[in-house]
Design a protein around this motif. Structure first.
Motif, PDB file in Angstrom:
ATOM      1  N   MET A 183       0.845  -1.185   0.000  1.00 26.17           N
ATOM      2  CA  MET A 183       0.000   0.000   0.000  1.00 26.17           C
ATOM      3  C   MET A 183       0.885   1.241   0.000  1.00 26.17           C
ATOM      4  SD  MET A 183      -2.822   0.870   2.839  1.00 26.17           S
ATOM      5  CE  MET A 183      -4.307   1.514   2.200  1.00 26.17           C
ATOM      6  N   LEU A 184       0.608   2.197  -0.883  1.00 22.11           N
ATOM      7  CA  LEU A 184       1.442   3.378  -1.027  1.00 22.11           C
ATOM      8  C   LEU A 184       1.024   4.528  -0.127  1.00 22.11           C
ATOM      9  CD1 LEU A 184       1.784   3.517  -4.892  1.00 22.11           C
ATOM     10  CD2 LEU A 184       3.430   2.670  -3.255  1.00 22.11           C
ATOM     11  N   VAL A 185      -0.237   4.578   0.205  1.00 19.01           N
ATOM     12  CA  VAL A 185      -0.750   5.739   0.929  1.00 19.01           C
ATOM     13  C   VAL A 185      -0.541   5.566   2.415  1.00 19.01           C
ATOM     14  CG1 VAL A 185      -2.793   7.101   1.416  1.00 19.01           C
ATOM     15  CG2 VAL A 185      -2.442   6.176  -0.859  1.00 19.01           C
ATOM     16  N   THR A 186      -0.016   6.602   3.015  1.00 18.78           N
ATOM     17  CA  THR A 186       0.166   6.591   4.461  1.00 18.78           C
ATOM     18  C   THR A 186       0.043   8.012   4.980  1.00 18.78           C
ATOM     19  OG1 THR A 186       1.582   5.867   6.260  1.00 18.78           O
ATOM     20  CG2 THR A 186       2.696   6.796   4.372  1.00 18.78           C
ATOM     21  N   ARG A 239      10.906  15.479  -0.559  1.00 24.89           N
ATOM     22  CA  ARG A 239      10.143  14.300  -0.972  1.00 24.89           C
ATOM     23  C   ARG A 239       8.762  14.757  -1.397  1.00 24.89           C
ATOM     24  NH1 ARG A 239      10.602   9.603   2.935  1.00 24.89           N
ATOM     25  NH2 ARG A 239       9.028   8.763   1.533  1.00 24.89           N
ATOM     26  N   VAL A 240       8.140  14.000  -2.305  1.00 26.05           N
ATOM     27  CA  VAL A 240       6.840  14.400  -2.840  1.00 26.05           C
ATOM     28  C   VAL A 240       5.721  13.996  -1.883  1.00 26.05           C
ATOM     29  CG1 VAL A 240       5.245  14.235  -4.773  1.00 26.05           C
ATOM     30  CG2 VAL A 240       7.712  14.181  -5.194  1.00 26.05           C
ATOM     31  N   THR A 241       4.861  14.962  -1.581  1.00 23.36           N
ATOM     32  CA  THR A 241       3.669  14.744  -0.766  1.00 23.36           C
ATOM     33  C   THR A 241       2.448  15.061  -1.614  1.00 23.36           C
ATOM     34  OG1 THR A 241       4.795  15.324   1.283  1.00 23.36           O
ATOM     35  CG2 THR A 241       2.411  15.472   1.294  1.00 23.36           C
ATOM     36  N   LYS A 282       4.828   9.750  -0.975  1.00 25.70           N
ATOM     37  CA  LYS A 282       5.159   8.627  -1.832  1.00 25.70           C
ATOM     38  C   LYS A 282       6.377   7.880  -1.287  1.00 25.70           C
ATOM     39  CE  LYS A 282       4.687   6.494  -5.838  1.00 25.70           C
ATOM     40  NZ  LYS A 282       3.671   5.492  -5.993  1.00 25.70           N
ATOM     41  N   GLY A 283       6.202   6.578  -1.076  1.00 27.13           N
ATOM     42  CA  GLY A 283       7.308   5.722  -0.681  1.00 27.13           C
ATOM     43  C   GLY A 283       7.395   5.394   0.785  1.00 27.13           C
ATOM     44  N   ASP A 284       6.590   6.039   1.632  1.00 32.93           N
ATOM     45  CA  ASP A 284       6.692   5.766   3.066  1.00 32.93           C
ATOM     46  C   ASP A 284       6.408   4.307   3.401  1.00 32.93           C
ATOM     47  OD1 ASP A 284       7.535   8.248   3.808  1.00 32.93           O
ATOM     48  OD2 ASP A 284       5.651   8.865   4.744  1.00 32.93           O
ATOM     49  N   THR A 285       5.484   3.689   2.681  1.00 30.25           N
ATOM     50  CA  THR A 285       5.161   2.284   2.944  1.00 30.25           C
ATOM     51  C   THR A 285       5.861   1.361   1.963  1.00 30.25           C
ATOM     52  OG1 THR A 285       3.006   2.925   3.818  1.00 30.25           O
ATOM     53  CG2 THR A 285       3.266   0.635   3.170  1.00 30.25           C
ATOM     54  N   VAL A 300      10.296   5.700  -3.208  1.00 35.28           N
ATOM     55  CA  VAL A 300      10.406   7.119  -2.863  1.00 35.28           C
ATOM     56  C   VAL A 300      10.593   7.981  -4.104  1.00 35.28           C
ATOM     57  CG1 VAL A 300      11.802   8.790  -1.564  1.00 35.28           C
ATOM     58  CG2 VAL A 300      11.370   6.511  -0.621  1.00 35.28           C
ATOM     59  N   GLN A 301      10.049   9.188  -4.042  1.00 38.24           N
ATOM     60  CA  GLN A 301      10.281  10.199  -5.064  1.00 38.24           C
ATOM     61  C   GLN A 301      11.077  11.334  -4.427  1.00 38.24           C
ATOM     62  OE1 GLN A 301       6.218  10.959  -6.271  1.00 38.24           O
ATOM     63  NE2 GLN A 301       6.344   9.443  -7.898  1.00 38.24           N
TER      64      GLN A 301
END
Length: 131
Positions: free
Chosen positions: A1-4, A61-63, A75-78, A82-83
């Motif tokens: 899952m990407l969303v966090t 980092r992209v939010t 993006k990338g936390d889970t 990462v971007q």
């Protein structure tokens, strides 16, 4: 899952000079086109409000703002995909940002390199006159 969702440091306002240039939709959002900085490859499109843009501009980092979850996600936390921000540009109308990134891993939640890999539509191919 990407969303966090995560708690960043104390939020601050987006620079007023930048905020004044933005033309947001009726939900306060603008489109964010994400592009690989060294190849020009378009990776994905997301949505940002002022706070997501502020985080992107100041944290490296992209939010995004998730319209379905009504929450910020980085993006990338889970996923680890990462971007890393390399540059940000605002289009001539002020309603879209181009975020140039160094993408680690897949950009798409499906595991594809980009969100535009899987669904190629049939289209007539045009040619410039004189070619």
């Amino acid at each position: 899952m990407l969303v966090t969702e995560w708690n960043s440091t104390q939020p601050t306002d987006l620079d007023p000079a930048i905020a004044a240039m933005l033309k947001r939709d009726d939900r306060g959002l603008l489109a964010a086109v994400i592009q690989q900085h060294d190849t020009g490859e378009v990776l994905m499109v997301g949505w940002m409000d002022d706070e997501a843009l502020r985080r992107t501009l100041t944290e490296g980092r992209v939010t995004f703002w998730s319209r379905s979850r009504q929450a910020y996600w980085r993006k990338g936390d889970t996923s680890g995909h990462v971007q890393w921000v390399k540059g940000v540009r605002l289009d001539c109308d002020g309603d879209t940002v181009l975020v140039q990134v160094d993408q680690v891993g897949a950009a798409c939640h499906t595991g594809d390199r980009t969100c535009f890999d899987a669904r190629v539509l049939p289209a007539a191919v045009g040619e410039s006159p004189g070619q």
